[in-house]
Structure formats: C-alpha cells, structure tokens
Write an enzyme that holds these catalytic residues in place. Sequence first.
Site, PDB file in Angstrom:
ATOM      1  N   TYR A   1     -14.254   6.324 -13.195  1.00  0.00           N
ATOM      2  CA  TYR A   1     -14.241   5.150 -12.307  1.00  0.00           C
ATOM      3  C   TYR A   1     -14.879   3.938 -12.992  1.00  0.00           C
ATOM      4  CZ  TYR A   1     -14.853   2.485  -7.954  1.00  0.00           C
ATOM      5  OH  TYR A   1     -14.808   1.515  -6.983  1.00  0.00           O
TER       6      TYR A   1
ATOM      7  N   ASP B   1       0.865  -1.181   0.000  1.00  0.00           N
ATOM      8  CA  ASP B   1       0.000   0.000   0.000  1.00  0.00           C
ATOM      9  C   ASP B   1       0.901   1.230   0.000  1.00  0.00           C
ATOM     10  OD1 ASP B   1      -3.250   0.207   1.087  1.00  0.00           O
ATOM     11  OD2 ASP B   1      -2.076   2.055   0.928  1.00  0.00           O
TER      12      ASP B   1
HETATM   13  N1  LIG Z   1     -15.849   0.770  -0.688  1.00  0.00           N
HETATM   14  C1  LIG Z   1     -16.716   0.491  -1.650  1.00  0.00           C
HETATM   15  O1  LIG Z   1     -17.919   0.711  -1.525  1.00  0.00           O
HETATM   16  C2  LIG Z   1     -16.248  -0.147  -2.923  1.00  0.00           C
HETATM   17  C3  LIG Z   1     -17.221  -0.538  -3.841  1.00  0.00           C
HETATM   18  C4  LIG Z   1     -16.831  -1.129  -5.032  1.00  0.00           C
HETATM   19  C5  LIG Z   1     -15.499  -1.308  -5.296  1.00  0.00           C
HETATM   20  N2  LIG Z   1     -14.560  -0.897  -4.392  1.00  0.00           N
HETATM   21  C6  LIG Z   1     -13.148  -1.097  -4.747  1.00  0.00           C
HETATM   22  O2  LIG Z   1     -12.539  -1.879  -3.750  1.00  0.00           O
HETATM   23  C7  LIG Z   1     -11.151  -1.544  -3.674  1.00  0.00           C
HETATM   24  C8  LIG Z   1     -10.792  -1.274  -2.233  1.00  0.00           C
HETATM   25  O3  LIG Z   1     -11.540  -0.155  -1.805  1.00  0.00           O
HETATM   26  P1  LIG Z   1     -11.705   0.233  -0.261  1.00  0.00           P
HETATM   27  O4  LIG Z   1     -13.123   0.619  -0.089  1.00  0.00           O
HETATM   28  O5  LIG Z   1     -11.102  -0.805   0.588  1.00  0.00           O
HETATM   29  O6  LIG Z   1     -10.850   1.585  -0.262  1.00  0.00           O
HETATM   30  P2  LIG Z   1      -9.744   2.133   0.763  1.00  0.00           P
HETATM   31  O7  LIG Z   1      -9.532   3.549   0.358  1.00  0.00           O
HETATM   32  O8  LIG Z   1     -10.113   1.809   2.169  1.00  0.00           O
HETATM   33  O9  LIG Z   1      -8.464   1.276   0.368  1.00  0.00           O
HETATM   34  C9  LIG Z   1      -7.791   1.440  -0.829  1.00  0.00           C
HETATM   35  C10 LIG Z   1      -6.306   1.396  -0.538  1.00  0.00           C
HETATM   36  O10 LIG Z   1      -5.594   1.477  -1.780  1.00  0.00           O
HETATM   37  C11 LIG Z   1      -4.415   2.203  -1.532  1.00  0.00           C
HETATM   38  N3  LIG Z   1      -3.864   2.746  -2.776  1.00  0.00           N
HETATM   39  C12 LIG Z   1      -4.386   3.721  -3.561  1.00  0.00           C
HETATM   40  N4  LIG Z   1      -3.564   3.970  -4.590  1.00  0.00           N
HETATM   41  C13 LIG Z   1      -2.509   3.124  -4.467  1.00  0.00           C
HETATM   42  C14 LIG Z   1      -1.326   2.898  -5.227  1.00  0.00           C
HETATM   43  N5  LIG Z   1      -1.060   3.615  -6.335  1.00  0.00           N
HETATM   44  N6  LIG Z   1      -0.460   1.946  -4.804  1.00  0.00           N
HETATM   45  C15 LIG Z   1      -0.708   1.231  -3.687  1.00  0.00           C
HETATM   46  N7  LIG Z   1      -1.798   1.416  -2.921  1.00  0.00           N
HETATM   47  C16 LIG Z   1      -2.683   2.353  -3.306  1.00  0.00           C
HETATM   48  C17 LIG Z   1      -4.828   3.306  -0.571  1.00  0.00           C
HETATM   49  O11 LIG Z   1      -3.693   3.840   0.133  1.00  0.00           O
HETATM   50  C18 LIG Z   1      -5.797   2.565   0.343  1.00  0.00           C
HETATM   51  O12 LIG Z   1      -5.159   2.076   1.505  1.00  0.00           O
HETATM   52  C19 LIG Z   1     -10.937  -0.372  -4.625  1.00  0.00           C
HETATM   53  O13 LIG Z   1     -10.434  -0.864  -5.847  1.00  0.00           O
HETATM   54  C20 LIG Z   1     -12.331   0.170  -4.815  1.00  0.00           C
HETATM   55  O14 LIG Z   1     -12.467   0.820  -6.063  1.00  0.00           O
HETATM   56  C21 LIG Z   1     -14.894  -0.323  -3.211  1.00  0.00           C
END
Ligand SMILES: NC(=O)c1ccc[n+]([C@@H]2O[C@H](COP(=O)([O-])OP(=O)(O)OC[C@H]3O[C@@H](n4cnc5c(N)ncnc54)[C@H](O)[C@@H]3O)[C@@H](O)[C@H]2O)c1
Length: 256
Positions: A162, A36
Amino acid sequence: MLVKGKVFVVTGGASGLGAETATHLVGLGGKVIMVDMNHELGTEMQHRLGEHSEFVKLDVTDESAVEQFYKNVAEKYGQLNGLINCAGIGPSAKVLGKNGIHDLAAFQKVLNINVTGTFNMLRFAADLISKYELKSGEEERGVIVNTASVAAYDGQIGQTAYSASKGAVVAMTLPLARELAQHAIRVMTIAPGIMETPMLKGLPEKVQEALGAMVPFPPRLAKPEEFAHLVGHIMENAYLNGEVIRLDGAIRMQPK
Ligand SMILES: NC(=O)c1ccc[n+]([C@@H]2O[C@H](COP(=O)([O-])OP(=O)(O)OC[C@H]3O[C@@H](n4cnc5c(N)ncnc54)[C@H](O)[C@@H]3O)[C@@H](O)[C@H]2O)c1
C-alpha cells in the site's frame, strides 16, 4: 476554476471519499460522472444526487474500457474539467507473515489498482481536458486531483504494498503538473490520514476509537466531508499546483 457548470469524473465515486466528493461538487453546481466497480452503491448515489450526476460501472485498470468511457464523456458532455481519483484498495500483509511470504500477486494487485488505475484514468482525462476551449476570463482548463495516503510517508508494518502504491501517486504529482502546465491543467494530490469511510468502518469500534485518539488534533477520525471540501478548495484556488497536501490532523503513524 469555478466548479459551477464544469464537468468532473470522480473514481471510487460509489463510496467513502469519492462519494462525498461527488456530492460536494454537485452541491457547488458541477456535473459529476461517478465511476466505480460497485454498481449497487453507484446507482444509489446517482439517485441521491439527481440529474447533475451519472454513474458508470468501470474498472479503472481496464485500458480499453477506460478509453471508451472517455469517448462517451466527450460525446455526451462535450468537455471535461476535472478528474478526482479516489478508487483504491488498502489491504495489509506482512512480507514475512504467519502464513508465509507475501504473495506477489497481492502486491501487484495493489499497485495495479492504486497506481496503474490512477494513471490510466488521468492520461485520458488530461487529453480531454486539454481540448476544452477557454472562455473569456478563464485561465485554466481543468484540475486533476489524486489520492495518496499518509502511508506514502509513514507506512506501518503490513503496508509495504500500500505504501509503495501511494508513494508512487505522490511521486507522479510534480512531473505531471510540470508537463500539463502548458495545457493550463493543474495536478494536486491529497494524502489523507485516518478517514471515517467504509474502508475504516470495517474495523472494530474499539480500534476506530484508538486510531482517532492517536490524532494530535482534532483527536478523532477525519470526516469524508473534510476531504471533499479540500477538493472543492483545490478546484477553486488556481495557485495550488504540483503539491501534496496531508489531510491528517498532524498524525504521524507509528510502526504498528
Ligand atoms: N479511508 C482512509 O482512512 C484512507 C486514508 C488514506 C487514503 N485513503 C485512500 O482514499 C481513497 C478512497 O478510499 P475510501 O476510504 O473512500 O475507500 P472506499 O472503499 O470507501 O472507496 C473506494 C472505492 O473504490 C472502488 N474501487 C476499487 N477498485 C476499483 C477499480 N479497479 N475500479 C473502480 N473502482 C474501484 C471501490 O469499489 C470503492 O467504492 C483510496 O485510494 C484510499 O487508499 C483512504
């Protein structure tokens, strides 16, 4: 594939879905390397999960850093059996917004992290997993799980970038599964609905409640553990391959 004793890389492992997945896989007896950009949260996770985990600060879009990372994994662990790509960003902006036309750099940034980052991580992972020597009774070398979103199918106003990025993650699932089959590697994608993670917790409580109420059943946000359990099941069920699973309580997002 049994998780116990196997080695996994989880991107976005410092927060939300990635952190919960890392926790679940360690609980099942796996060794997990969380990567991360968030060093503080990542180190906290490593302390919480203990000796069967490691945190590495890494930008998933950085070509040479990612290549070096996998060299280190190969040297230290001698094998890799799974990659779960959870790193991602989810900003929203209209094409014709109040402040003008959608910024091109903002569009490219979302594509770069969500698509290029996912691909960059999985190409080296596939290479390392393909070198795993099958033990007697084992039929698969490893599994790659990518994270899309229901926005790949029913993106809302403001989600053009997105949705495009998550649509790409959905679309790469089948060709990857077909190609990597010869190496006994499976590829799956999860398309989550509205998950209760920091990404969503940043929204006002009323908005969160309203979002939860939109879900047919159960009428609430999804718990990150529900995502992590699905990853665990995908690991263990060898017949799941080349498919995208919506994890969404039957929600179909409205235009806004
Ligand atoms: N939360 C939701 O409702 C939801 C819904 C659909 C899809 N998603 C997808 O699930 C995944 C996880 O989302 P989440 O809700 O846990 O978000 P989150 O923000 O809690 O976690 C995402 C993590 O990715 C890390 N990150 C971002 N850019 C990065 C990079 N270039 N290199 C390394 N790490 C990086 C961030 O530091 C963060 O810790 C994402 O791909 C998101 O698009 C989330």
